[in-house]
Write an enzyme that holds these catalytic residues in place. Structure first.
Site, PDB file in Angstrom:
ATOM      1  N   ILE B  14     -41.487  12.395 -20.219  1.00 32.94           N
ATOM      2  CA  ILE B  14     -42.191  13.250 -21.275  1.00 32.94           C
ATOM      3  C   ILE B  14     -43.582  12.619 -21.721  1.00 32.94           C
ATOM      4  CG2 ILE B  14     -40.945  11.875 -23.050  1.00 32.94           C
ATOM      5  CD1 ILE B  14     -41.426  15.681 -23.191  1.00 32.94           C
ATOM      6  N   SER B  36     -44.402  -0.284 -21.212  1.00 36.74           N
ATOM      7  CA  SER B  36     -43.459   0.357 -20.365  1.00 36.74           C
ATOM      8  C   SER B  36     -42.871  -0.637 -19.574  1.00 36.74           C
ATOM      9  CB  SER B  36     -43.905   1.529 -19.810  1.00 36.74           C
ATOM     10  OG  SER B  36     -42.964   2.474 -19.296  1.00 36.74           O
ATOM     11  N   ARG B  37     -41.525  -0.614 -19.185  1.00 44.12           N
ATOM     12  CA  ARG B  37     -41.012  -1.685 -17.969  1.00 44.12           C
ATOM     13  C   ARG B  37     -41.598  -1.339 -16.925  1.00 44.12           C
ATOM     14  NH1 ARG B  37     -34.881  -1.637 -18.757  1.00 44.12           N
ATOM     15  NH2 ARG B  37     -35.523   0.484 -18.976  1.00 44.12           N
ATOM     16  N   LYS B  90     -37.865  13.063 -30.014  1.00 44.70           N
ATOM     17  CA  LYS B  90     -36.491  13.658 -30.303  1.00 44.70           C
ATOM     18  C   LYS B  90     -35.439  13.191 -29.337  1.00 44.70           C
ATOM     19  CE  LYS B  90     -35.979  16.756 -27.152  1.00 44.70           C
ATOM     20  NZ  LYS B  90     -34.908  16.970 -26.141  1.00 44.70           N
ATOM     21  N   ASP B 168     -29.358  17.285 -25.267  1.00 49.53           N
ATOM     22  CA  ASP B 168     -30.664  16.830 -25.166  1.00 49.53           C
ATOM     23  C   ASP B 168     -31.611  18.135 -25.258  1.00 49.53           C
ATOM     24  OD1 ASP B 168     -32.478  14.293 -24.004  1.00 49.53           O
ATOM     25  OD2 ASP B 168     -33.072  16.277 -23.077  1.00 49.53           O
TER      26      ASP B 168
END
Lengths: 310, 310
Positions: B14, B36-37, B90, B168
């Site tokens: 996303i 971010s990993r 969201k 979702d």
């Protein structure tokens, strides 16, 4: 003082065990009518239909609802729309949104809505809260085990959607937890043991986030044989507190504490509180115990276990 | 006007599809760091640890979080405690209580928390709300069907606890529903189809209570082949409105409506709104879409269906 007239709706086990005897000796309330599809109360007019009772008894200003959570909404809605105060057994509803709807109806009607938590009225809940205040929590452990066959014999609704399963007793623990812990917590992990022939968990373990990093857990079991275990243990930097028998007993570092004076009995205290709320025109709807259950039902990892039969 | 510096955390699908391109052309925001990993953003400093980014970039006043809901809380907590504004993809969290905890942290820190609902920014959501206002609703039908293999290829987290499964995408529908319906509704019945090897539903049907008695239902399916169906139909005493393609298209009694001018694109509108909220020092956390999902997860009747494999 004249006692206020109240009607009781949903005449099942909890009404018979607690509400009816409490109202019979209440200084505040006079039981004036009952509504139930199957049950009856001796000595008062009995109805099977809520709207008929509301129409026949305009002098009844307050209705106390004792039926299971799923059917309860319709009764609460009818009473609030008819301008009556409403007292709800725990849990206050099957979902968060329906309780919000009831809160809105109560506000619009200008009446009182009271979501009761009977376990919060146990003798040592307030002393436990006072003791925890100011101490640094390290570990907080809830253990809630009882036999559903003893407390809800044959009541299939507890295993139907909205019936909550082991959270039916577990929410009593959570109502105490949320009353005595100074800091807010939230469920981060839950395991729900689901009997393969049922819709709600028969056992659960919960882990919570605590803002100061204390280890907060709960273990709930509804398939427990032997004595009921209703215990909360708090290990702090200033000693260890144990609440037992659902808040009826407290020990500090092993020494049994004695309760103060005042009104004893959970239900007499609930009805005394409802009288105060009506007097003040004030609602009391604290959803924090239910929120943890709804969170666990949402976030829980479900594990299918052996079927449950009565 | 100088653009405000923002960091993006959770560089997955996303973020890549929406957040990065939106920020690249935003008049309000300058992407100044990423956390971010696994993912990376070209042209900005990249971090794997949130606390390190917060310490290294005190000029970054706002953090936008794009990772899945379960791990997101820890990132949001860290950013809020460090006094940064936070924007949440969201759903805003895995549970109601954790979002309440974030709201408290934002309040304590005096920063802005924005729980975004991108589908609410679709072109016809506001026109649909305006059209429904004042009309008497008879039937309201949500149909939300798409292929999880297309939209979340290999993303196992959607089927893990807290991943929400078909909710979702379904929460996008509910974010529109709660924005356009003038009256509050609540779930009274839900069926959840649970793949036997997964923890969240792949399909769901919901029935709602509507205060004026309209028939309100939703059907959601994540195992749908063919074109996406993102449709809401409202039958009223003053005609029928159909929102299609997730609010990008509207028909009244069959005639296609045309959109007004203004900023188009859901994510550009979200970031413009975040800029306004930061300017005004105002949070925006509307939990009503998530509440219906949490209610359905709590109250739903679970039906075990065939295992799901990618």
């Amino acid at each position: 003082m004249t006692r206020r007239k109240i009607a009781l709706a949903g005449i099942g086990k909890i009404a018979t065990d607690q509400h009816i005897p409490t109202l019979a000796s209440s200084p505040d309330w006079e039981l004036a009518a009952a509504v139930s599809r199957h049950g009856r109360v001796e000595g008062v007019p009995n109805f099977t239909d809520m709207d008929e009772m509301l129409a026949a008894h305009p002098e009844v200003g307050t209705v106390s609802l004792c039926m299971p959570p799923v059917p309860r909404f319709a009764y609460a809605e009818a009473a609030l729309k008819a301008g009556r105060n409403v007292m709800l057994e725990k849990p206050p509803g099957a979902t968060l949104s329906e309780v919000h709807a009831l809160e809105n109806l109560a506000r619009e009607a200008g009446v009182v809505l009271y979501a009761t938590w009977h376990s919060r009225e146990a003798a040592f809940v307030a002393p436990a809260a006072a003791w925890l205040k100011g101490r640094r929590l390290k570990r907080f452990t809830v253990t809630w085990k009882e036999d559903v066959r003893k407390w809800h014999p044959g009541q299939d609704w507890v295993f139907e959607p909205g019936g909550m399963g082991v959270f039916d007793p577990g929410i009593n623990a959570l109502s105490i937890v949320t009353a005595i812990l100074p800091d807010p917590i939230h469920v981060t992990r839950a395991t729900l043991e689901m009997p393969e022939n049922r819709q709600t968990p028969i056992a659960a373990t919960l882990a919570f986030h605590h803002p100061q990093g204390a280890e907060v857990t709960a273990t709930m079991d509804w398939d427990h044989s032997g004595d009921d275990v209703w215990r909360i243990e708090a290990v702090t930097d200033g000693g260890t507190m144990t609440l037992d028998r659902g808040g009826a007993e407290m020990r500090i570092d092993g020494s049994v504490q004695s309760a103060g004076d005042g009104l004893h009995g959970e239900y007499p205290r609930l009805y005394a509180q409802m009288a105060r709320l009506v007097e003040d025109g004030r609602s009391d709807v604290d959803l924090s115990p239910a929120r943890h259950v709804w969170d666990a039902m949402t976030l829980g990892r479900r594990k299918i276990v052996a079927p449950f039969h009565w």
